[in-house]
Design a protein around this motif. Structure first.
Motif, PDB file in Angstrom:
ATOM      1  N   ASP A   1       0.638   3.937  -2.941  1.00  0.00           N
ATOM      2  CA  ASP A   1       0.290   5.316  -2.603  1.00  0.00           C
ATOM      3  C   ASP A   1       1.303   6.300  -3.178  1.00  0.00           C
ATOM      4  O   ASP A   1       0.942   7.338  -3.728  1.00  0.00           O
TER       5      ASP A   1
ATOM      6  N   THR B   1       0.840  -1.206   0.000  1.00  0.00           N
ATOM      7  CA  THR B   1       0.000   0.000   0.000  1.00  0.00           C
ATOM      8  C   THR B   1       0.870   1.250   0.000  1.00  0.00           C
ATOM      9  O   THR B   1       0.521   2.247  -0.642  1.00  0.00           O
TER      10      THR B   1
ATOM     11  N   GLN C   1      -3.388   1.981  -6.341  1.00  0.00           N
ATOM     12  CA  GLN C   1      -3.906   1.250  -5.189  1.00  0.00           C
ATOM     13  C   GLN C   1      -3.439  -0.198  -5.270  1.00  0.00           C
ATOM     14  O   GLN C   1      -3.261  -0.748  -6.365  1.00  0.00           O
TER      15      GLN C   1
ATOM     16  N   GLU D   1      -4.206  -4.070  -3.324  1.00  0.00           N
ATOM     17  CA  GLU D   1      -5.011  -4.835  -2.374  1.00  0.00           C
ATOM     18  C   GLU D   1      -4.439  -6.241  -2.225  1.00  0.00           C
ATOM     19  O   GLU D   1      -4.135  -6.905  -3.225  1.00  0.00           O
TER      20      GLU D   1
END
Length: 397
Positions: free
Chosen positions: A292, A288, A297, A299
């Motif tokens: 960023d 992450t 993004q 996951e």
């Protein structure tokens, strides 16, 4: 003219050479029959039928546990301790390229891990034990387990009640890196915790000529792959063992478009339960943070596999001593990063998982894997003796 199995087991019991050589040939024939007709995890219907037929022919009783695939059988009197021996029966989705005359007849499916080898060994031990059934001080329960490659078969057998009243359990894996006649095991952690992860990186698609108009998910994914290499090297003590491997990266479908998403997949291997719990937290922070920083993004999807195979020190040493007495070159094994769902049995009962040298030039899960069949019959004899010694040990307690 071949002798009947009943005659054969009688010869085995009396130690006549014809019975011994006959059983060795039979076990190799069984292995080749299974090798030619491999079946994937939870699809081992024909394999189950064959094993059932071979056990029935020897007069070995089969337990009715309601399994869809796999077989559990038993030898010995109702009274006394219970020792279990486990072999696995499923194959892998691999196209065989070994070139042996008995190659797989099922396209894209192969016994590339040697489960046909394992099954034949435990069948041989069953026949030898059946010939000595009247002298056994307890029962030997035989597991022909499905779905080891999917890490679900052991749990299926446990749920069905296969471990009921079992006092100790032993299992094997052939080891292509070891010469025939070599045996290895160790107390404590032997095989690793096995976990799988998927990472979905989402950016903004754009024309490849104008990357400034999008958010490049491929560049982000590349940075994530590199950053993941620091998870072990900078967050786990050098005195501990852990592996983080990215094994698949997939994104895009043409040469001039930046894709919106990229998917990564891989595995994490550990021995320590504390490190196993920590690593997904750390991986999530790393991915992450990188995403960023690059405007994308990321996951994380985490899939816990089998825990580490932790051998009971007592039974690992017992198996090692029995191997030395049998005539194997018995060695204390190095811990391995491979995974095995035999671990689930050891969470319920004590026991040990062991390695038997199979001397294949190509390793496990390779399309040219080809274990040396001369290792099958000695291993069958060893497991027969190991089971008897364990019963005597337990009966004396």
């Amino acid at each position: 003219m071949s002798i009947s199995l009943a005659q054969e087991t009688q010869n085995i019991s009396s130690g006549t050479p014809s019975g011994l050589s006959g059983l060795e040939e039979k076990l190799i024939a069984y292995r080749r029959e299974l090798h030619q007709h491999p079946e994937l995890s939870n699809q081992e219907f024909v394999t189950t039928q064959k094993i059932t037929q071979w056990l029935n022919a020897a007069g070995i009783r089969i337990l009715s546990l309601g399994l869809k695939t796999g077989v559990v059988a038993e030898i010995g009197p109702e009274q006394g301790p219970v020792v279990a021996l486990r072999g696995d029966i499923d194959a892998l989705p691999i196209e065989e390229a070994s070139g042996v005359t008995f190659s797989s007849q099922q396209p894209g499916v192969m016994h590339a891990c040697g489960h046909d080898f394992h099954t034949s060994v435990i069948l041989g031990a069953a026949y030898l034990l059946k010939a000595r059934e009247q002298t056994l001080p307890g029962r030997v329960r035989l597991f022909f387990q499905p779905a080891e490659e999917r890490f679900g078969g052991a749990s299926q057998l446990i749920k069905a009640g296969a471990l009921e009243n079992v006092d100790a359990i032993f299992g094997l894996h052939n080891a292509p890196e070891l010469p025939v006649g070599t045996f290895a095991t160790k107390g404590g952690a032997f095989y690793a915790n096995v976990d799988r992860f998927q990472i979905t990186v989402t950016g903004k698609g754009a024309h490849a000529a104008h990357p400034e108009e999008g958010t490049d998910s491929i560049v982000t994914a590349s940075h994530i792959v590199t950053a993941l290499q620091t998870v072990v090297s900078r967050n786990v003590s050098a005195q501990d063992a852990a592996v983080v491997s990215v094994t698949r990266i997939e994104g895009g479908n043409t040469w001039n478009v930046l894709p919106q998403t990229v998917e990564l997949e891989g595995t994490v291997r550990t021995y320590s339960s504390e490190i196993r719990e920590y690593l997904p937290q750390r991986i999530r922070k790393v991915i992450t943070g990188v995403a960023d920083a690059l405007g994308a993004q990321a996951e994380l999807h985490w899939y816990a596999g089998p825990p580490a195979v932790v051998n009971t020190p007592r039974w690992a040493e017992f198996a090692l001593q029995a191997a030395a007495e049998f005539g194997y070159d018995a060695q204390v094994a190095q811990a391995q990063m491979g995974g095995e769902d035999f671990a689930f049995y050891l969470h319920h009962v004590p026991g040990a998982f062991v390695s038997i040298g199979s001397a294949s030039h190509f390793g496990l899960h390779h399309p040219q894997f080809n274990p040396d069949e001369s290792a099958i019959y000695p291993a069958a004899n060893y497991f027969q003796q190991l089971a008897e010694k364990a019963l005597v040990e337990l009966a004396g307690e």
